[in-house]
Design an enzyme around this catalytic site. Structure first.
Site, short mmCIF file in Angstrom:
data_model
loop_
_atom_site.label_atom_id
_atom_site.label_comp_id
_atom_site.label_asym_id
_atom_site.label_seq_id
_atom_site.Cartn_x
_atom_site.Cartn_y
_atom_site.Cartn_z
N TYR A 57 53.76 19.64 47.80
CA TYR A 57 52.30 19.55 47.88
C TYR A 57 51.77 20.68 48.74
CZ TYR A 57 47.78 17.32 49.15
OH TYR A 57 46.45 17.03 49.38
N LYS B 298 51.99 20.04 43.51
CA LYS B 298 50.59 19.62 43.59
C LYS B 298 49.80 20.76 44.23
CE LYS B 298 47.41 16.28 45.65
NZ LYS B 298 47.23 15.11 46.57
#
EC number: 4.3.3.7
Length: 309
Positions: free
Chosen positions: A137, A165
């Site tokens: 992420y 992400k």
């Protein structure tokens, strides 16, 4: 990797509801998970940034993951398990795996700002030890550090690192990562609602979404249309949701989305300190946007089919 995880579609970044004493309201949490599953989302992501993981103890963290897993029937649960301490992230990841999570979301280490080689070692340590699909992420606004494209591409070669992400706002970088990992079993997911449609257009597969907590059906329709190549419909839905995207980030996430949850009757707006309730100056605009979206839904539902006119 012992299991596969389809990272296509919409994965709401769930809120963690609290009662008057700042304890986790597990009943409301489970009702919310069931509401989102019934709306057609493709998975759930508890205890991430939107779930206020920074103020949960490790035991609370695991109990939230367990509660969400127990509440749903047929959608995967991807547990946020990141930390700026590799040992702590590994422990949370192992405990989330033991709780039954289908995958893990790992924010990049924040505050201590490791070099890119440190990021590679951090993620590989967890991926080597925990046999679950994992999503790295990248959110520089929270971490102070960027996962560079070369780093993301290197990590994509690990069999347990299944996705990225993207919440940097840099479509050029995001597109480069999607391009360079096309031959890998690797998904690029939007982590910024306003960027979801552009990210899908350059090879993204879906979104870990804040707005989907409030408008799961519309978000699923937008992403589904884009993945089907119907960009005209996806664009219309993107613009319908645009005012909500903006209102949900007038203050630090998840402050606005929790206020929206309360307005819609989905859960309390209470936050754990140091986060606070939404400032009064933003409340009316948020309520107006939510009313407009509800009105549009009602208008569509009440419209007569063309053949009956």
């Amino acid at each position: 990797m012992t299991q596969e995880l389809d990272l296509t579609g919409v994965f709401p970044a769930m809120c963690t509801p609290f009662d008057e004493d700042e304890r986790i309201d597990f009943e409301t949490l489970q009702q919310d998970a069931q509401r989102l599953e019934a709306a057609g989302v493709d998975g759930l992501v508890p205890v991430g940034s939107t779930g206020e993981s920074a103020t949960l103890t490790h035991d609370e963290h695991v109990r939230v993951v367990e509660a969400v897993i127990d509440a749903v029937d047929d959608v995967p649960v991807i547990a946020g398990s990141g930390s700026n301490n590799t040992r702590e992230a590994l422990e949370l990841s192992e405990r989330s795996a033991d709780a039954g999570a289908d995958g893990l979301l790992l924010i990049s280490p924040y505050y201590n700002k490791p070099e890119q080689r440190g990021l590679v070692e951090h993620y590989r340590t967890i991926a080597d030890a925990v046999d679950l699909p994992q999503i790295v992420y990248n959110v520089p606004s929270r971490t102070g550090q960027t996962i560079e494209p070369d780093t993301a591409v290197e990590l994509a070669s690990h069999e347990n690192i299944a996705g990225y992400k993207a919440a940097s706002g840099d479509l050029g970088v995001i597109g480069e990562i999607a391009e360079r990992t096309m031959d890998e079993e690797f998904a690029v997911l939007s982590g910024d609602d306003a960027m979801t449609l552009p990210i899908l257009s350059v090879g993204g597969t879906g979104t870990i979404s804040v707005a989907a907590n409030i408008e799961p059906e519309r978000t699923c329709a937008m992403v589904g249309a884009a993945l089907d190549g119907d960009y005209a419909r996806a664009q219309n839905l993107h613009h319908e949701l645009g005012p909500l995207f903006r209102e949900l980030f007038v203050e630090t996430n998840p402050i606005p989305v929790k206020e929206a949850m309360q307005i819609r009757g989905y859960g309390p707006a209470r936050m754990r300190p140091p986060l606070t309730r939404l400032a009064e100056e933003y409340h009316d605009d948020l309520e107006t946007v939510l009313d407009d979206l509800e009105r549009e839904t009602t208008d569509v539902a009440n419209a007569e089919p063309e053949g009956d006119r």
